[in-house]
Design an enzyme around this catalytic site. Structure first.
Site, PDB file in Angstrom:
ATOM      1  N   GLY A  97     -36.309   1.297  41.573  1.00 22.46           N
ATOM      2  CA  GLY A  97     -35.684   2.584  41.279  1.00 22.46           C
ATOM      3  C   GLY A  97     -34.380   2.389  40.558  1.00 22.46           C
ATOM      4  O   GLY A  97     -33.935   1.257  40.325  1.00 22.46           O
ATOM      5  N   LYS A 114     -29.962  -4.867  44.889  1.00 27.92           N
ATOM      6  CA  LYS A 114     -29.259  -3.768  44.257  1.00 27.92           C
ATOM      7  C   LYS A 114     -28.272  -4.379  43.274  1.00 27.92           C
ATOM      8  O   LYS A 114     -27.387  -5.136  43.670  1.00 27.92           O
ATOM      9  CB  LYS A 114     -28.523  -2.985  45.353  1.00 27.92           C
ATOM     10  CG  LYS A 114     -28.126  -1.602  44.962  1.00 27.92           C
ATOM     11  CD  LYS A 114     -27.580  -0.905  46.198  1.00 27.92           C
ATOM     12  CE  LYS A 114     -27.928   0.553  46.244  1.00 27.92           C
ATOM     13  NZ  LYS A 114     -27.713   1.134  47.552  1.00 27.92           N
ATOM     14  N   ASP A 162     -24.191  10.280  54.618  1.00 29.41           N
ATOM     15  CA  ASP A 162     -25.325  10.772  53.846  1.00 29.41           C
ATOM     16  C   ASP A 162     -26.640  10.461  54.542  1.00 29.41           C
ATOM     17  O   ASP A 162     -27.545   9.877  53.967  1.00 29.41           O
ATOM     18  CB  ASP A 162     -25.312  10.200  52.433  1.00 29.41           C
ATOM     19  CG  ASP A 162     -26.230  10.990  51.503  1.00 29.41           C
ATOM     20  OD1 ASP A 162     -26.668  12.087  51.902  1.00 29.41           O
ATOM     21  OD2 ASP A 162     -26.527  10.504  50.404  1.00 29.41           O
TER      22      ASP A 162
END
Ligand code: NAG
Ligand code: NAG
Ligand code: NAG
Ligand code: NAG
Ligand code: NAG
Ligand code: NAG
Ligand code: NAG
Ligand code: NAG
Length: 841
Positions: A525, A546, A643
């Site tokens: 992603g 990441k 979050d």
């Protein structure tokens, strides 16, 4: 003549017609004949398993499409052909004979006295119990429930009677196709304070723990108080010690069994899908196995993922070298210079413990815990004490004391009881000091955090400016010291000496190879701060990488400090960071790779939702709660996630939830660490009002998001989907709750048969308490976690929740490039960017 004829006719009828649930004394049952219980749930007769030709006699479910045998009479002596016959012997025993002509039975009910009553019958009861009784007086002589094989049906007792030596134990089959006696037995142990033990041969394999007053202490998944479907009662009197499991809803088809490979499991039948669902299954994790940490050790899965053993307070490894090599068979031994029975002695208290094997404990149900302490202190051989029951009617009760080696204690995340271990003054000080040592360390961390944040403010300023400029890419490959992956090689006593963990560093080359040079097809992603790739290390381990933006001007040292802090967060319900890679301008974070998708993929998708049964949903809710609790309270830092949402909860291949994207804030730069921020990041639908509107955040804003998550999991609907002028999900639930119609919100696709409505409503109640408008009304995470094991009647009624109307709330946001909100329809959350604040306690 006529009379004789009628008599013979009658006799003939008796011989041939099998009256549905009963075998009369003069009748016999041949291979092929069956009798059914009233209601036809169970059948009794001859059967074979799989392709085998061997014939057995037993009881099975008649209404369940999968052959499920719950009792076998002649498990160790099957017939070779279909010539077998069941009939009463002259002494009144029900016997199985290999053929009509044999006189020696293969199996017999073995009632010792002769039964003379001509009205003796064998009847299959509606519960699946084959009973020998006098059909006139209903006097019973024998029942199959007293001689179970591997399964326990509702209303059946397990345990023993003290007088006639009857012991009802479960014995596993040898293999799924062979019902002869296998290696595992499950029984109540007679010595000490009763508990059930699963034995492999003669060796204890797993222990239920003692009865807590409500359930077995070692089966946290067992039905809880307030559950209206399952109910267990434990009896410990002069006559007998037994446990009976009941169901209050007779339509629920359920059984408990010991399987061939040593698991005790409860199943429920899912009629719509024609399969058995595992309601609970133990042993579950390594700490469950009997005496996993040896004598006087205890197992604590919360300290480290890979080595879970610690010595009890006052004890040390007997063979330190073996212990370092993780061989715990030597166990722990009392520290030799400890003064036992000296002056100023006391107790170290461990919390959330499954207390050690009680078969060697002394019990007194008549005294209080305070008296228990005194008794233990006065008796020099006493090494530890605990209350006998700690749950159930009347609360804590009774006193257990140990007077020798202790075996098989473990720590639970959210159940278990207090356990007091005798120790001398030095030891007690040491254990207290551990606490304050940690505090000091936290203060140090806080100070360095504040320094780091000030640096970061400067850095992020610089970051923003640099981003605006179009920057030339430069790349060099300064090779940094290779780091080790093995960050868990830690033991408590080493940690006590203050050794710090090494920062796990990956070489750029390793990552390049693992991700196939950041191949496009390995990309999972794209987030606002860079893409996420899947990779495979040389040793086969899968990772998620990441790759942070190259142009950040954050210093290397700060970045490393960050990662160091975050890599210490280890919990079963958090995605684990394995390390990072920092070379030249490359900054990458390496996480464990989770093959399943995120929770939103499961709960907002019609097909997946139908698959996700209630027990699984409940486990997911509890897992998330534990993860948040750890962030808020149990880790050495206090971390506010900010979050939490369905797409930030990943599921591993066992569907264990793992919270992702925690602790990134200071890497990406947040302006403030505590109390409030002027950069609100988060996701619509999950943000608490005080945070969304004023930028104030606290643990209570995470609680709010968690509340929304609970409600979404229960309903299978998104809170964030807006319908103009109408109520959003929270609003709808609140509305129905007030009309007392909250049961309507439950996901219609969820199998109705196998959930406990009270439990579901309890979750809705907790969810509503979490989303209350006023932050101070919301419970904190420790309370939330404890609510799951308490009766909803004791909860306060929820007050008005926030954001019930579908209208959009204005959110202050001064960095629209962050990409952090709203999450849209993104199902792969690895690339969702989340900013989180980390600050010390
Ligand atoms: C079945 O056959 C086996 C092997 O031929 C024999 O040992 C056993 O006794 C037989 N069982 C019966 C019930 O006839
Ligand atoms: C049983 O005995 C009867 C008569 O006594 C005989 O006809 C029959 O063949 C025998 N059956 C078997 C299986 O031995
Ligand atoms: C019945 O008793 C006999 C002899 O005591 C024993 O061998 C047999 O296993 C017993 N059968 C059952 C089903 O208990
Ligand atoms: C009960 O447990 C103790 C310790 O594990 C063992 O010594 C004893 O044999 C057990 N008793 C039974 C009946 O299994
Ligand atoms: C017993 O149960 C465990 C846990 O569910 C399972 O992994 C195992 O395959 C089962 N064994 C058999 C023989 O069915
Ligand atoms: C026990 O003795 C050792 C060495 O003599 C010492 O290092 C240790 O601190 C002592 N422990 C206690 C609890 O007194
Ligand atoms: C416990 O108390 C009950 C009632 O007060 C009494 O009958 C019993 O004897 C006591 N048991 C012991 C072991 O003291
Ligand atoms: C200490 O407790 C044990 C076990 O209950 C008991 O056998 C022993 O007599 C007690 N000793 C004293 C001095 O009370």
């Amino acid at each position: 003549m006529k009379i004789v004829f009628i008599f013979f006719f009658f006799f003939y009828l008796l011989q041939s017609c099998i009256c549905d649930n009963t075998i009369m004394r003069m009748q016999s049952l041949r291979d092929g004949d069956l009798i059914f219980s009233e209601g036809k749930r169970f059948a009794f007769g001859f059967f074979s398993l799989g392709v085998s030709k061997l014939r057995y006699v037993g009881i099975w479910y008649a209404q369940v499409s999968e052959q499920t045998v719950v009792w076998v009479a002649n498990r160790d002596r099957p017939m070779n052909d279909t010539s077998g016959v069941i009939r009463f012997s002259s002494r009144g025993n029900l016997c199985i004979y290999a053929s009509v002509n044999t006189t020696e039975p293969l199996w017999s009910t073995n009632v010792s006295e002769s039964i003379v009553e001509p009205t003796l019958v064998a009847r299959l009861s509606a519960l699946g119990n084959l009973v020998l009784l006098d059909s006139v007086t209903e006097k019973g002589f024998w029942e199959s429930f007293d001689h179970p094989t591997d399964s326990s049906l509702p209303f059946m007792r397990l345990g023993f009677t003290r007088k006639d030596g009857l012991d009802r134990i479960l014995t596993s089959w040898k293999s799924p196709g062979d019902p002869s006696s296998g290696t595992f037995t499950f029984r109540i142990n007679r010595t000490g304070f009763p508990q059930m033990i699963l034995y492999k041969g003669m060796v204890p394999w797993w222990r239920t723990g003692s009865w807590t007053g409500l359930k077995w202490s070692g089966v946290p998944g067992m039905a809880r108080r307030g559950s209206s479907i399952f109910h267990s009662s434990f009896v410990n009197t002069e006559d007998e010690v037994s446990i009976t499991n009941r169901v209050t809803d007779a339509s629920v088809i359920t059984r408990m069994m010991v399987n061939e490979t040593g698991y005790v499991q409860r199943f429920t039948w899912v009629a719509t899908e024609k399969r058995w669902n595992v309601f609970w299954s133990v042993p579950k994790e390594e700490c469950d196995y009997y005496a996993h940490c040896g004598l006087n050790g205890y197992c604590d899965p919360t300290i480290s993922a890979s080595f879970v053993c610690t010595c009890l307070p006052g004890f040390e490894p007997k063979i330190p070298r073996d212990w370092l090599l993780r061989d715990t068979s030597g166990g722990c031994t009392q520290k030799n210079n400890a003064s036992i029975c000296g002056e100023k002695e006391g107790f170290v208290k461990l919390k959330r413990v499954k207390i050690p094997d009680t078969s060697v404990a002394s019990v007194d149900m008549n005294i209080t815990l305070k008296e228990c302490e005194q008794r233990c202190l006065r008796n020099c051989s006493c090494v530890a004490y605990a209350s006998a029951y700690h749950e159930g009617e009347g609360g804590a009760k009774g006193c257990l004391t140990w007077h020798g080696d202790m075996l098989d204690a473990r720590i639970y995340m959210d159940s278990g009881q207090d356990f007091y271990i005798r120790a001398d003054r030095k030891e007690i000080e040491r254990w207290n000091k551990n606490g304050s040592l940690r505090k000091r360390r936290v203060i140090f961390i806080v100070t360095s955090l504040i320094a780091a944040v000030m640096l970061l403010t400067v850095i992020s300023f610089c970051f923003v400016r640099k981003r605006r400029k179009s920057n030339r890419r430069r790349r060099s490959s300064t090779i940094l010291a290779p780091g080790s992956l093995d960050i868990e090689d830690q033991f408590r006593f080493e940690e006590d000496q203050g050794r710090e963990w090494e920062l796990p560093l990956f070489e750029l080359n390793t990552i390049v190879t693992a991700t196939n040079n950041f191949a496009f097809r390995n990309k999972l992603g794209e987030g606002g701060f860079g893409p996420v790739y899947k990779g495979v290390l040389e040793n086969g381990m899968e990772i998620a990488v990441k790759r942070l933006s190259k142009n950040s001007c954050q210093g290397m040292e700060e970045f490393k400090n960050e990662v160091k802090l975050i890599s210490k967060l280890q919990h079963r319900n958090l995605v684990r960071m394995l390390g990072c890679c920092v070379e030249s301008e490359e900054k990458m974070l390496v996480y464990e790779y989770l093959p399943n998708k995120s929770l939103d993929y499961f709960i907002f998708d019609e097909e997946q939702r139908a698959e996700l049964a209630w027990p699984k949903r409940m486990e997911i809710i509890c897992g998330i709660a534990r993860g948040i609790l750890y962030l808020h309270q149990d880790s050495r830092l206090r971390i506010i996630h900010r979050d939490l949402k369905a797409s930030n909860v990943l599921l591993d291949n066992e569907m264990i939830p793992k919270i992702a994207d925690f602790g990134m804030a200071r890497i990406f730069g947040g302006n403030q660490i505590r109390g409030s921020t002027n950069r609100v990041v988060g996701t619509y639908g999950y943000m608490s009002p005080e945070y969304a509107m004023e930028g104030h955040f606290s643990v209570k804003s995470d609680v709010y998001s968690f509340g929304v998550l609970i409600l979404e999991i229960v309903t299978g609907k998104k809170n964030s989907t807006f319908h103009k002028e109408s109520l959003n999900l929270v609003g709808q639930i609140w509305d129905l709750w007030n009309k007392d119609e909250a049961t309507k919100v439950v996901d219609k696709l969820m199998n109705q048969k196998i959930y406990d409505e009270n439990e579901v409503m309890k979750c809705v109640h907790i969810g509503l308490l979490c989303v209350q408008e006023n932050a101070s009304d919301r419970p904190d995470m420790p309370s939330v976690v404890s609510m799951f094991s308490h009766n909803a009647n004791d909860f306060p009624p929820p007050k008005h929740p926030a954001f019930t109307s579908g209208r959009k709330t204005h959110v202050k946001n001064d960095d629209s490039t962050s990409g952090a909100y709203p999450s849209g329809e993104n199902s792969n959350s690895v690339n969702d960017i989340t900013l989180t604040d980390v600050h010390g306690r």
